[in-house]
Design a protein around this motif. Structure first.
Motif, mmCIF file in Angstrom:
data_model
loop_
_atom_site.group_PDB
_atom_site.id
_atom_site.type_symbol
_atom_site.label_atom_id
_atom_site.label_comp_id
_atom_site.label_asym_id
_atom_site.label_seq_id
_atom_site.Cartn_x
_atom_site.Cartn_y
_atom_site.Cartn_z
ATOM 1 N N THR A 149 0.838 -1.200 0.000
ATOM 2 C CA THR A 149 0.000 0.000 0.000
ATOM 3 C C THR A 149 0.868 1.244 0.000
ATOM 4 O O THR A 149 1.783 1.371 0.824
ATOM 5 N N VAL A 150 0.583 2.151 -0.932
ATOM 6 C CA VAL A 150 1.307 3.412 -0.994
ATOM 7 C C VAL A 150 0.369 4.538 -0.587
ATOM 8 O O VAL A 150 -0.818 4.536 -0.935
ATOM 9 N N GLY A 151 0.907 5.482 0.164
ATOM 10 C CA GLY A 151 0.166 6.678 0.539
ATOM 11 C C GLY A 151 0.825 7.891 -0.077
ATOM 12 O O GLY A 151 2.016 8.127 0.151
ATOM 13 N N ALA A 196 -3.650 9.880 9.685
ATOM 14 C CA ALA A 196 -4.389 8.645 9.409
ATOM 15 C C ALA A 196 -3.815 7.918 8.199
ATOM 16 O O ALA A 196 -3.702 6.689 8.190
ATOM 17 N N LEU A 197 -3.430 8.671 7.177
ATOM 18 C CA LEU A 197 -2.804 8.061 6.002
ATOM 19 C C LEU A 197 -1.513 7.356 6.383
ATOM 20 O O LEU A 197 -1.267 6.211 5.984
ATOM 21 N N ALA A 198 -0.687 8.052 7.170
ATOM 22 C CA ALA A 198 0.624 7.503 7.541
ATOM 23 C C ALA A 198 0.501 6.162 8.250
ATOM 24 O O ALA A 198 1.357 5.287 8.099
ATOM 25 N N GLY A 199 -0.565 5.994 9.016
ATOM 26 C CA GLY A 199 -0.726 4.765 9.785
ATOM 27 C C GLY A 199 -1.201 3.573 8.975
ATOM 28 O O GLY A 199 -1.194 2.442 9.475
ATOM 29 N N GLN A 200 -1.599 3.813 7.718
ATOM 30 C CA GLN A 200 -2.200 2.734 6.922
ATOM 31 C C GLN A 200 -1.328 2.233 5.777
ATOM 32 O O GLN A 200 -1.714 1.285 5.097
ATOM 33 N N VAL A 201 -0.167 2.839 5.566
ATOM 34 C CA VAL A 201 0.565 2.553 4.336
ATOM 35 C C VAL A 201 1.936 1.929 4.608
ATOM 36 O O VAL A 201 2.504 2.066 5.697
ATOM 37 N N LEU A 223 5.280 10.924 11.447
ATOM 38 C CA LEU A 223 6.296 9.866 11.498
ATOM 39 C C LEU A 223 5.978 8.849 12.588
ATOM 40 O O LEU A 223 6.194 7.646 12.414
ATOM 41 N N ALA A 224 5.446 9.326 13.707
ATOM 42 C CA ALA A 224 5.087 8.419 14.809
ATOM 43 C C ALA A 224 3.937 7.493 14.430
ATOM 44 O O ALA A 224 3.813 6.384 14.959
ATOM 45 N N ALA A 225 3.092 7.949 13.490
ATOM 46 C CA ALA A 225 1.948 7.137 13.066
ATOM 47 C C ALA A 225 2.336 6.046 12.077
ATOM 48 O O ALA A 225 1.579 5.093 11.869
ATOM 49 N N MET A 226 3.507 6.169 11.461
ATOM 50 C CA MET A 226 3.919 5.200 10.446
ATOM 51 C C MET A 226 4.230 3.840 11.062
ATOM 52 O O MET A 226 4.645 3.742 12.212
#
Length: 318
Positions: A149-151, A196-201, A223-226
């Protein structure tokens, strides 16, 4: 005859086209113009063809009203180095070169995705240093790209070109964050917030324009969500990413890697980044193909031609 300053050396084809229409002076120095040089250029030339690094700030335009220069035909799609409002107030038009850079920049994004995921830079350094001892089943294990998955942060021309490559070339699911909804010709899902995007990709790619609105948007919270196995790629502007926060995330192993083509204070690249194996670093190669640089230059020259001919500008910056 109309006098034009071209602030950096250009491909021969671009110079030939410019010289066929204008009296042209070309700086033979690749360093950006200094403030005094910019003020002098505004007084001495009818038009200027500047590029990245030529910081035409509000201070440079402070006394430019009524100056000889009437147009800055920027070489490049990004123009955050030019204070467009201050230029306009001084009666100076600004143009750029969109379209010409789209595919080349998207190609570099995919280059960085692949290099970061597959540890290509690290592997080449190992081989060149004579440390490769031969193939083995657990050597240099990276991340698969196909089907991931790419964000994409910013779904303009370049963001959409990246999305198509990811979708058609690698069967990736495409998510994106953009200020407005986009009509896109591939399956892609908009996500409401950047965090939210960062956490899904698996791969987060910055493709937004530079400027105050986007400065530091990929910061500590994003960055913390990645995911720990995720990679960050930046082909936008260097200051879109908080470099200090990125260094911390990489040093602490909170993300798997990063691929960077741009930096906050180019050409300065923090030494700690240069020493990190998990980072792929390119010297701002986004548009570095002869055909592309020729197309950019010819587009800038056409903007100049149209302006002085009294024609509608092909690529005005509003």
């Amino acid at each position: 005859m109309t006098r034009i300053l071209i602030t950096r050396p250009m491909p021969a084809r671009v110079l030939a086209e410019a010289e066929s229409q204008f009296e042209v002076e070309v700086r033979d120095d690749n360093a950006p113009l200094k403030p005094g040089q910019m003020r002098g250029a505004l007084a001495l030339y009818d038009g200027i063809l500047p590029t990245l690094g030529d910081m035409f700030s509000a201070e440079v335009f402070a006394d430019a009203e009524g100056s000889r220069c009437r147009i800055l035909a920027n070489f490049g799609v990004g123009y955050n180095h030019i204070d467009v409002a201050a230029a306009r107030a001084a009666g100076i038009a600004v143009t750029n070169t969109p379209g010409a850079v789209t595919d080349a920049t998207a190609d570099i994004a995919l280059t960085l995705i692949l290099m970061s995921a597959r540890r290509a830079g690290e592997g080449e350094r190992m081989l060149r240093a004579g440390r490769w001892t031969g193939w083995n089943p657990t050597q240099m294990l990276g991340s698969h790209v196909t089907g991931k998955t790419v964000g994409i942060v910013g779904m303009g021309r370049i963001g959409q070109a990246i999305a198509r490559r990811c979708h058609f070339g690698f069967g990736m699911e495409v998510l994106y964050y953009n200020r407005s909804e986009k009509a896109i010709d591939i399956p892609a899902r908009q996500v409401a917030s950047l965090t939210a995007l960062a956490g899904q990709v698996d791969f987060l790619v910055a493709a937004v324009p530079g400027g105050p609105e986007t400065q530091g948007i990929v910061g500590p919270e994003v960055l913390a969500a990645m995911k720990p196995a995720a990679h960050l790629v930046n082909i936008a502007r260097g200051d879109v990413v908080d470099e200090a926060a990125l260094i911390d995330a990489l040093r602490e192993g909170r993300i798997a890697g990063a691929g960077l083509d741009v930096y906050a204070r180019e050409p300065e690249v923090p030494e700690v980044l240069r020493k990190m194996e998990a980072v792929t670093l390119l010297p701002h190669l986004g548009t570095a193909a002869l055909e592309v640089r020729e197309a950019m230059g010819l587009m800038a020259v056409e903007n100049l031609r149209a302006f002085f001919a009294g024609d509608e500008l092909p690529n005005p910056v509003n």
